[in-house]
Design an enzyme around this catalytic site. Structure first.
Site: not given
Ligand code: UD1
Length: 368
Positions: A206-207
């Site tokens: 997740l980024h």
């Protein structure tokens, strides 16, 4: 002999450039490759580990730009890249993907009349709030040679009025790296270190700013992860951007309370390949991981509202689930309950894309 300046900047660039440079080095009579690192990503975890893991030669030139706002970072790459390209006078500058370094270097070249080849051209999410979509659109408008990974990319470029002569469908070069390193990755001890058994855990990354810089969205995703983690462990190598916002939003304790949600530092290429290649399911907002899971027939849930890689959905591994808690949980449950494994593969994701890129560079150079 073609002198090619190959640009890398951020983590997802390294596995695209490595097979291209390796193929060029095997043909020293035809190609003189240089590697230029802008320094957009830096340090052991986000940069150095990939040079070692992928046998990517150390950069011939390092611009050392580091982090900053979009404008600062893009401008810093442009300012530092211009004198280098003027000095080196390459026949081609090769840029990959959709990061700020990609558009920055392409823009410098087009103004100087230096030819640019864009690898992974033509992908479109049609979401202009994504910085990457702007980088993709603009790079494709100005590059001389557009090397596409899938037929949808060709269609997107043609629909934008780009002439067919500039486009070559070569396949997905990330998959060259994947196939080349699958055996080596099996030697990684990462699962033993984490106490995980094959096929009995999930992997999460997740980024995206839209997910991790927005508190409500991040919390909606987190709620879903808390539920899913009651069923199986979720291993989460945390990107530095995400690490920062977890602390800023005061979510550290809440996450720590979910014992089955296991945050670890970012992994190198081989350890990460070892980890996701035997995962039961992958949850991600990355572009590249949607493709890598397709190549390995691993079920993937994409935590975004759209994808620039629709072929991964078409092949059957990827579901674009968005960021609604209930929707993520129900799709994860369906994927975990399903026994089916798909085996359809996109055309030309065959491990030989780098060779086709070299052939395209030669062919286009002969005619210009
Ligand atoms: C960039 C790319 C994105 C890609 C992602 C992969 C752009 C616009 N975005 O996003 O497309 O999917 O890389 O990782 O080019 N940081 C570190 N160490 C690093 C790099 C960054 O600590 O090596 C921290 C810095 O605090 C920085 C933040 O992470 O401010 C974000 O980094 P940045 O390069 O701006 O964007 P990414 O989110 O990594």
């Amino acid at each position: 002999m073609l002198k090619i300046l190959n640009v890398v900047g951020a983590r997802p660039n390294f596995m695209k450039v490595a097979p291209i440079v390796a193929a060029m080095k095997q043909r020293p009579d035809d190609f003189l490759p240089l590697v230029l690192h802008t320094g957009q990503h830096y340090g052991a975890a986000m940069s150095n580990a990939f040079f070692t893991d992928l046998d990517l030669p150390q950069p011939d030139i390092h611009l050392g730009v580091g982090s900053g706002s979009h404008a600062t970072q893009t401008a810093a790459v442009m300012e530092r890249f211009e004198p280098v390209v003027l000095k080196e006078k390459p026949d081609w500058v090769l840029v990959v993907g959709d990061v700020n370094s990609t558009i920055a270097c392409a823009l410098v070249c087009v103004k100087l009349g230096i030819k640019v080849a864009h690898v992974e051209a033509g992908l479109r999410s049609r979401d202009r709030t994504m910085p990457e979509e702007i980088n993709r659109l603009l790079t494709d408008q100005i590059a001389d040679l557009l090397l596409t990974p899938s037929p949808d990319a060709d269609a997107n470029l043609l629909a934008e009025g780009i002439p067919q002569e500039r486009i070559r469908f070569v396949g997905n070069v990330m998959i060259d790296s994947l196939f080349k390193n699958l055996e080596r990755a099996r030697e990684s001890k990462i699962k033993t270190e984490l106490g995980l058994a094959e096929n009995q855990y999930a992997v999460l990354t997740l980024h995206r700013p839209s997910n991790v810089d927005d508190r409500e969205t991040f919390e909606r995703i987190l709620s879903a992860l808390e539920t899913i983690s009651t069923r199986l462990p979720i291993v989460f190598p945390v990107h530095p951007r995400t690490r920062k916002t977890i602390a800023e939003f005061g979510l550290t304790e809440r996450i720590a309370a979910s014992k089955n949600l296991r945050l670890i530092d970012p992994l190198g290429y081989l350890d990460f390949l070892n980890l996701y290649s035997t995962a039961r399911i992958v949850l991600t907002d990355s572009g590249g991981i949607q493709e890598e899971t397709t190549a390995l027939s691993i079920p993937c849930l994409t935590l975004r509202e759209n994808t620039e890689r629709p072929i991964t959905v078409e092949m059957g591994t990827n579901v674009v689930v968005g960021t609604d808690t209930q929707k993520i949980v129900s799709e994860a449950t369906a994927a975990l309950n399903s026994k089916q494994k798909q085996s359809r593969q996109p055309p030309l994701w065959d491990g030989h894309t780098a060779e086709r890129i070299l052939a395209a560079l030669q062919e286009v150079s002969r005619h210009s």
